[in-house]
Design an enzyme around this catalytic site. Structure first.
Site, PDB file in Angstrom:
ATOM      1  N   CYS A 231       0.908  -1.277   0.082  1.00 52.64           N
ATOM      2  CA  CYS A 231       0.026  -0.108   0.074  1.00 52.64           C
ATOM      3  C   CYS A 231       0.982   1.304  -0.067  1.00 52.64           C
ATOM      4  CB  CYS A 231      -1.169   0.083   1.203  1.00 52.64           C
ATOM      5  SG  CYS A 231      -0.164   0.436   2.682  1.00 52.64           S
ATOM      6  N   GLY A 235      -0.363   6.109   6.105  1.00 58.13           N
ATOM      7  CA  GLY A 235      -0.659   6.253   7.386  1.00 58.13           C
ATOM      8  C   GLY A 235       0.223   5.979   8.414  1.00 58.13           C
ATOM      9  N   THR A 290      -4.626  -2.236   5.590  1.00 57.82           N
ATOM     10  CA  THR A 290      -3.599  -1.414   5.068  1.00 57.82           C
ATOM     11  C   THR A 290      -3.026  -0.341   6.157  1.00 57.82           C
ATOM     12  OG1 THR A 290      -4.825   0.711   4.225  1.00 57.82           O
ATOM     13  CG2 THR A 290      -4.955  -1.401   2.586  1.00 57.82           C
ATOM     14  N   CYS A 291      -1.822   0.236   5.781  1.00 58.49           N
ATOM     15  CA  CYS A 291      -1.538   1.179   6.670  1.00 58.49           C
ATOM     16  C   CYS A 291      -1.599   2.197   6.099  1.00 58.49           C
ATOM     17  CB  CYS A 291      -0.148   0.934   7.167  1.00 58.49           C
ATOM     18  SG  CYS A 291       1.093   0.471   5.843  1.00 58.49           S
ATOM     19  N   SER A 292      -2.412   2.555   5.161  1.00 55.88           N
ATOM     20  CA  SER A 292      -2.885   3.785   4.333  1.00 55.88           C
ATOM     21  C   SER A 292      -3.916   4.596   4.848  1.00 55.88           C
ATOM     22  CB  SER A 292      -3.337   3.424   2.710  1.00 55.88           C
ATOM     23  OG  SER A 292      -3.829   4.599   2.075  1.00 55.88           O
TER      24      SER A 292
END
Length: 373
Positions: A231, A235, A290-292
């Site tokens: 991703c 974030g 996700t780390c978005s």
């Protein structure tokens, strides 16, 4: 002399974005890693003030053999640190301008109407988000109590929770996460790399997930898949990101065309990965994360998946961290591109986290479950 030259080299690489503070300081050629790390971190805090002082003092015009990055770390140690140590030939070059540099510091403090040196540190650095460290206890191997006693043996105090409303432990304290009991919360600055109890025994299969054959007999009993595909990482909040971020950077700044194209490309891959996960014959549940912070990689991906197939649906909030308040977005509240909304039920079924309010990186989680036939 070599110490300040190495520190200057690291500053230059940070400027070019060719590494992180940690990776550059831990390089083999860096001799005094602990001292270098401290100097880099503290210098970055005062970097804007130091640049102003160097410019107004004409230091580099008089000392043309000193690179700007090396001058920056030297001026930090002279004016804000404990004084220049063994600086070799650099030290006399700076010391002969000591009075002028101190005078320019005094002028800068008067100009900015501050009394203490620390007040010269920009607000974006002083008020930066610093996240705690988290440990997930593998209860198949040990227990939370055993891990807590391990840290108590190292001088830590276990608390039932924050006693002052803080979300981040201080000093040598730790507590249990209120949402996930197998997670322990520790102070941000703790180093866990050499802790033998906290080792990773997970076997990694280094291949593209889309190349994995769901019909392969070795995967016939797979019932659950934790899918955390590539991703944008928008974030992620690094522990030192605020020191190297550009003053003009903004979390809510609009995406340029290049960034937008990359995010849409990632979203297409993420949709493909979820559909591929659904193809495993015995799979019942698929966690997508996700780390978005970008909606295009999160809610929009979920919405597309729900619309293009009917075998899997979203698990409702009652079974997905029901007490967690921050859920999916139903309208554009992130300053990003506007898209079609998730239904209120679907938005309420997924989970979001926000670094500023939740003491964790920006994250997104959705749980898909195979519908009963």
């Amino acid at each position: 002399m070599a110490f300040y030259k190495q520190a200057g080299d690291i500053l230059e690489k940070l400027e070019k974005g060719t590494g992180t503070i940690k990776s550059l300081v831990l390089a083999d050629k860096v001799v005094d890693k602990k001292r270098t790390y401290a100097l880099i971190v503290e210098t970055l805090k005062y970097k804007e003030a130091i640049a102003s002082i160097i410019k107004s003092s004409d230091l580099l015009k008089h000392e043309k053999k000193i690179r700007p990055s090396v001058a920056t770390v030297l001026v930090y140690d002279l004016l804000f640190g404990r004084g220049i140590g063994a600086g070799g030939t650099f030290k006399p070059c700076i010391m002969r301008h000591k009075a002028r540099l101190q005078a320019e510091l005094a002028k800068l403090k008067i100009k900015r109407r501050v009394k203490d040196n620390v007040d010269l540190i920009p607000d974006r650095i002083r008020n930066a988000i610093v996240l705690p460290r988290y440990i997930r206890v593998n209860t198949l191997k040990t227990s939370v109590d055993v891990v807590v006693k391990h840290f108590e043996g190292k001088g830590f105090t276990f608390l039932q929770g924050p006693d002052d409303g803080s979300s981040t432990p201080r000093g040598k304290t730790l507590w249990r996460d209120k949402h996930i009991p197998e997670i322990l919360v520790l102070p941000p600055n703790i180093d866990l790399h050499d802790d033998l109890l906290l080792q990773n025994d997970i076997e990694a299969i280094h291949t593209n997930f889309l190349d994995v054959n769901p019909s392969d007999p070795k995967y016939r009993k797979v019932q659950c898949i934790l899918l955390d595909p590539s991703c944008s990482g928008s974030g992620i909040v690094g522990r030192m990101d605020h020191l190297v971020a550009d003053e003009q950077e903004s979390e809510t700044s609009e995406l340029n065309e290049t960034a937008r194209a990359r995010i849409l490309s990632l979203a297409a891959f993420q949709r493909s990965a979820i559909v591929h996960a659904f193809k495993f014959p015995s799979v019942r549940k698929v966690v997508y994360s996700t780390c978005s912070k970008h909606r295009e990689e999160n809610e929009d991906v979920v919405k597309a998946i729900l619309e293009e197939q009917d075998l899997f649906g979203l698990v409702g909030r009652e079974s997905v961290l029901p007490e967690w308040e921050r859920r999916g977005v139903g309208e554009d509240q992130w300053g990003l591109m506007r898209t079609t909304e998730l239904t209120p039920h679907s938005a309420n079924s997924v989970v979001r986290t926000d670094p500023e309010h939740d003491a964790v990186i920006g994250f997104f989680v959705a749980l898909f479950e195979k519908k009963r036939s």
